[in-house]
Design a protein around this motif. Sequence first.
Motif, PDB file in Angstrom:
ATOM      1  N   LYS A 164       0.834  -1.206   0.000  1.00 15.89           N
ATOM      2  CA  LYS A 164       0.000   0.000   0.000  1.00 15.89           C
ATOM      3  C   LYS A 164       0.868   1.255   0.000  1.00 15.89           C
ATOM      4  CE  LYS A 164      -2.482   0.330   3.646  1.00 15.89           C
ATOM      5  NZ  LYS A 164      -3.474  -0.087   4.652  1.00 15.89           N
ATOM      6  N   LEU A 175      -2.839   0.563  -4.100  1.00  8.05           N
ATOM      7  CA  LEU A 175      -4.160   1.076  -3.727  1.00  8.05           C
ATOM      8  C   LEU A 175      -5.197   0.676  -4.774  1.00  8.05           C
ATOM      9  CD1 LEU A 175      -3.179   4.618  -2.397  1.00  8.05           C
ATOM     10  CD2 LEU A 175      -3.762   2.590  -1.064  1.00  8.05           C
ATOM     11  N   ARG A 178      -6.301  -2.878  -4.220  1.00  8.66           N
ATOM     12  CA  ARG A 178      -7.249  -3.021  -3.117  1.00  8.66           C
ATOM     13  C   ARG A 178      -8.634  -2.486  -3.504  1.00  8.66           C
ATOM     14  NH1 ARG A 178      -2.305  -3.087  -1.646  1.00  8.66           N
ATOM     15  NH2 ARG A 178      -1.575  -4.127   0.250  1.00  8.66           N
ATOM     16  N   ARG A 179      -8.658  -1.361  -4.213  1.00  2.00           N
ATOM     17  CA  ARG A 179      -9.940  -0.839  -4.694  1.00  2.00           C
ATOM     18  C   ARG A 179     -10.634  -1.854  -5.589  1.00  2.00           C
ATOM     19  NH1 ARG A 179      -9.119   2.958  -9.355  1.00  2.00           N
ATOM     20  NH2 ARG A 179      -8.693   0.877 -10.204  1.00  2.00           N
ATOM     21  N   LEU A 192     -15.392   4.572  -4.132  1.00  5.74           N
ATOM     22  CA  LEU A 192     -14.027   4.311  -3.688  1.00  5.74           C
ATOM     23  C   LEU A 192     -13.023   5.258  -4.333  1.00  5.74           C
ATOM     24  CD1 LEU A 192     -14.187   0.411  -3.824  1.00  5.74           C
ATOM     25  CD2 LEU A 192     -14.310   1.840  -1.778  1.00  5.74           C
ATOM     26  N   ASP A 193     -13.361   5.793  -5.508  1.00  2.52           N
ATOM     27  CA  ASP A 193     -12.457   6.698  -6.218  1.00  2.52           C
ATOM     28  C   ASP A 193     -12.716   8.176  -5.928  1.00  2.52           C
ATOM     29  OD1 ASP A 193     -10.851   4.828  -7.447  1.00  2.52           O
ATOM     30  OD2 ASP A 193     -12.009   4.768  -9.310  1.00  2.52           O
ATOM     31  N   ARG A 202      -6.228   8.687   0.530  1.00  2.00           N
ATOM     32  CA  ARG A 202      -6.895   7.633  -0.242  1.00  2.00           C
ATOM     33  C   ARG A 202      -6.760   6.282   0.447  1.00  2.00           C
ATOM     34  NH1 ARG A 202      -5.246   4.905  -5.997  1.00  2.00           N
ATOM     35  NH2 ARG A 202      -7.242   3.838  -6.356  1.00  2.00           N
ATOM     36  N   ASP A 203      -5.592   6.033   1.047  1.00  2.00           N
ATOM     37  CA  ASP A 203      -5.405   4.773   1.765  1.00  2.00           C
ATOM     38  C   ASP A 203      -6.344   4.677   2.959  1.00  2.00           C
ATOM     39  OD1 ASP A 203      -3.931   6.889   2.912  1.00  2.00           O
ATOM     40  OD2 ASP A 203      -2.549   5.507   3.910  1.00  2.00           O
ATOM     41  N   LEU A 206      -9.837   3.682   1.609  1.00  2.00           N
ATOM     42  CA  LEU A 206      -9.919   2.266   1.206  1.00  2.00           C
ATOM     43  C   LEU A 206      -9.851   1.341   2.420  1.00  2.00           C
ATOM     44  CD1 LEU A 206      -7.679   2.354  -1.984  1.00  2.00           C
ATOM     45  CD2 LEU A 206     -10.168   2.172  -1.887  1.00  2.00           C
TER      46      LEU A 206
END
Length: 243
Positions: A164, A175, A178-179, A192-193, A202-203, A206
């Motif tokens: 990550k 990332l 994971r998304r 998610l975006d 962002r991490d 998620l």
Amino acid sequence: MPDGPDIRVAGVDGCKAGWVAVLRNLNRPQDLRLEIFPAFAALVKSTAAVIAVDMPIGLPDRILAGGRGPEKAARRHLGMRQSSVFTVPSRAAVYEDDYLAACETALKTSEPPKKVSKQCFHLFPKIREIDALMTPELEARVFEVHPELAFWRLNGEKEMSLPKKIKSRANAEGLDQRRDLLVSLGLPKNFLDQAPPRGCGRDDLLDAAANSVIAERIHLGRAEPFPKDFRRDGRGLRMAIWA
């Protein structure tokens, strides 16, 4: 038509702004929210039936090799990702607000003696925030989770192949991986975006989303504690990571 009464769960991650929560209504998938809570107490007062939070709960008086039982149990499954699981020191060390004092107390309350990592030290205020609120009764709603163990569970019990972060910086490929896993489980890609709110990375977004899926598993009785034979600390708090 609604499929039943509202059942809300929250996946939570600590962030610079406080706590980022992905709030899901299990009977209304379109009822999905991202919210920042400045204080964890506000989350506890919410209507969420399950709150799955990435923060240690339950602090021993002494720490043995490898850390708390939950950390040792989680690392066994994470392969290349096991370094994401920090060793949390004793409660006395966590309540030190000076790094050198925390290291000194940690050395006195661990076997073999071990100092505190800087990364873990920066989590102390949030660990204390939850510790001040937690009771054995609240364990019916509030559960400790860990995002990389969550992704391991959701990825067919295999650790994620990409990190990550690389050298403390976000790794876009990791990332995205994971998304994409979360999208395959039904979470909307546009959700998610979305651009994270100020004080949230962002991490963090998620991780909170992955934690929300574990919160759903907990509500449905499909999650399990790591370790299964978990222990309790001196205040009677459960020491287990759920996935």
